[in-house]
Design a protein around this motif. Structure first.
Motif, PDB file in Angstrom:
ATOM      1  N   GLN A 228       2.936 -10.312   0.482  1.00 20.60           N
ATOM      2  CA  GLN A 228       2.750  -9.904  -0.919  1.00 20.60           C
ATOM      3  C   GLN A 228       1.374  -9.273  -1.122  1.00 20.60           C
ATOM      4  O   GLN A 228       1.235  -8.265  -1.819  1.00 20.60           O
ATOM      5  CB  GLN A 228       2.909 -11.107  -1.849  1.00 20.60           C
ATOM      6  CG  GLN A 228       4.331 -11.604  -1.947  1.00 20.60           C
ATOM      7  CD  GLN A 228       4.447 -12.885  -2.768  1.00 20.60           C
ATOM      8  OE1 GLN A 228       3.443 -13.544  -3.057  1.00 20.60           O
ATOM      9  NE2 GLN A 228       5.669 -13.239  -3.122  1.00 20.60           N
ATOM     10  N   ALA A 229       0.360  -9.859  -0.529  1.00 19.53           N
ATOM     11  CA  ALA A 229      -0.998  -9.321  -0.664  1.00 19.53           C
ATOM     12  C   ALA A 229      -1.107  -7.953   0.006  1.00 19.53           C
ATOM     13  O   ALA A 229      -1.724  -7.028  -0.535  1.00 19.53           O
ATOM     14  CB  ALA A 229      -2.013 -10.297  -0.075  1.00 19.53           C
ATOM     15  N   GLN A 230      -0.488  -7.792   1.169  1.00 10.49           N
ATOM     16  CA  GLN A 230      -0.509  -6.503   1.869  1.00 10.49           C
ATOM     17  C   GLN A 230       0.197  -5.434   1.040  1.00 10.49           C
ATOM     18  O   GLN A 230      -0.269  -4.299   0.933  1.00 10.49           O
ATOM     19  CB  GLN A 230       0.148  -6.637   3.249  1.00 10.49           C
ATOM     20  CG  GLN A 230       0.103  -5.375   4.087  1.00 10.49           C
ATOM     21  CD  GLN A 230      -1.295  -5.050   4.591  1.00 10.49           C
ATOM     22  OE1 GLN A 230      -2.077  -5.946   4.881  1.00 10.49           O
ATOM     23  NE2 GLN A 230      -1.610  -3.773   4.690  1.00 10.49           N
ATOM     24  N   ALA A 231       1.318  -5.799   0.446  1.00 10.62           N
ATOM     25  CA  ALA A 231       2.058  -4.845  -0.392  1.00 10.62           C
ATOM     26  C   ALA A 231       1.222  -4.414  -1.590  1.00 10.62           C
ATOM     27  O   ALA A 231       1.231  -3.237  -1.969  1.00 10.62           O
ATOM     28  CB  ALA A 231       3.384  -5.464  -0.842  1.00 10.62           C
TER      29      ALA A 231
ATOM     30  N   THR B 271      -3.359  10.530   0.027  1.00 10.06           N
ATOM     31  CA  THR B 271      -3.662   9.223  -0.575  1.00 10.06           C
ATOM     32  C   THR B 271      -4.475   8.374   0.402  1.00 10.06           C
ATOM     33  O   THR B 271      -4.489   8.629   1.612  1.00 10.06           O
ATOM     34  CB  THR B 271      -2.378   8.450  -0.939  1.00 10.06           C
ATOM     35  OG1 THR B 271      -1.709   8.055   0.265  1.00 10.06           O
ATOM     36  CG2 THR B 271      -1.453   9.287  -1.817  1.00 10.06           C
ATOM     37  N   LEU B 272      -5.111   7.372  -0.159  1.00 10.10           N
ATOM     38  CA  LEU B 272      -5.843   6.448   0.712  1.00 10.10           C
ATOM     39  C   LEU B 272      -4.883   5.686   1.622  1.00 10.10           C
ATOM     40  O   LEU B 272      -5.262   5.279   2.716  1.00 10.10           O
ATOM     41  CB  LEU B 272      -6.681   5.476  -0.126  1.00 10.10           C
ATOM     42  CG  LEU B 272      -7.856   6.104  -0.886  1.00 10.10           C
ATOM     43  CD1 LEU B 272      -8.699   5.012  -1.556  1.00 10.10           C
ATOM     44  CD2 LEU B 272      -8.724   6.964   0.021  1.00 10.10           C
TER      45      LEU B 272
ATOM     46  N   ALA C 244      -0.003  -0.610  -2.297  1.00 11.49           N
ATOM     47  CA  ALA C 244       0.353   0.040  -3.570  1.00 11.49           C
ATOM     48  C   ALA C 244      -0.890   0.632  -4.225  1.00 11.49           C
ATOM     49  O   ALA C 244      -0.860   1.746  -4.759  1.00 11.49           O
ATOM     50  CB  ALA C 244       1.027  -0.958  -4.497  1.00 11.49           C
ATOM     51  N   GLU C 245      -1.992  -0.081  -4.197  1.00 13.57           N
ATOM     52  CA  GLU C 245      -3.239   0.428  -4.768  1.00 13.57           C
ATOM     53  C   GLU C 245      -3.737   1.631  -3.985  1.00 13.57           C
ATOM     54  O   GLU C 245      -4.169   2.631  -4.568  1.00 13.57           O
ATOM     55  CB  GLU C 245      -4.309  -0.669  -4.793  1.00 13.57           C
ATOM     56  CG  GLU C 245      -5.662  -0.201  -5.313  1.00 13.57           C
ATOM     57  CD  GLU C 245      -5.611   0.352  -6.744  1.00 13.57           C
ATOM     58  OE1 GLU C 245      -4.734  -0.087  -7.529  1.00 13.57           O
ATOM     59  OE2 GLU C 245      -6.442   1.211  -7.072  1.00 13.57           O
ATOM     60  N   LEU C 246      -3.682   1.567  -2.660  1.00  9.01           N
ATOM     61  CA  LEU C 246      -4.118   2.700  -1.843  1.00  9.01           C
ATOM     62  C   LEU C 246      -3.227   3.925  -2.079  1.00  9.01           C
ATOM     63  O   LEU C 246      -3.711   5.058  -2.061  1.00  9.01           O
ATOM     64  CB  LEU C 246      -4.116   2.322  -0.357  1.00  9.01           C
ATOM     65  CG  LEU C 246      -5.129   1.256   0.061  1.00  9.01           C
ATOM     66  CD1 LEU C 246      -4.948   0.909   1.537  1.00  9.01           C
ATOM     67  CD2 LEU C 246      -6.554   1.701  -0.222  1.00  9.01           C
TER      68      LEU C 246
END
Length: 136
Positions: free
Chosen positions: A110-113, A70-71, A117-119
């Motif tokens: 929250q933004a890092q999470a 995964t990324l 999650a997208e990566l």
């Protein structure tokens, strides 16, 4: 965040698509950087268990199928911590300075999470499929 993450994904895509033509000089030509950068990032990928190389032998290989990389694996391999950094010494007597770090830490977490999650949802196979579609 520096460019090592993008370079790392580029290297893994090259190794997957062109396993026989993956010297650091050839990769550097594709990435548009110096072979030293390629060797540095390849070392990070190797230490993370994503890439296998042999000393004195040109080329590299993925250690697992692209569907299983995964990324987020790549992001962590190149040591990318949080994309957000707080300034270290806000003035404690200022009402903004005294509270800005605690306020921002929650939003940054929250933004890092969300980023991670997208990566985690995107694999190297997804990237190489997109590359193939764009090249056709």
């Amino acid at each position: 965040m520096n460019s090592q993450f993008a370079v790392a994904v580029h290297i893994l895509a090259l190794v997957h698509q062109f396993p026989d033509a993956s010297s650091s000089a050839e990769m550097a030509g594709s990435v548009g950087t110096n072979p030293v950068v390629i060797r540095t990032v390849s070392g990070l990928l190797r230490r993370a268990g994503l890439l296998r190389t042999r000393r004195g032998v040109a080329g590299a290989e993925l250690t697992r199928p692209p569907t299983q990389i995964t990324l987020l694996d790549v992001y962590r391999a190149v040591g990318q911590g949080s994309v957000f950094r707080l300034h270290e010494h806000p003035h404690p007597s200022c009402p903004v300075g005294a509270n800005i770090q605690a306020t921002l830490e929650a939003h940054f977490a929250q933004a890092q999470a969300a980023l991670e999650a997208e990566l985690a949802r995107t694999t190297l196979a997804d990237v190489t499929a997109d590359l193939a579609q764009r090249a056709s």
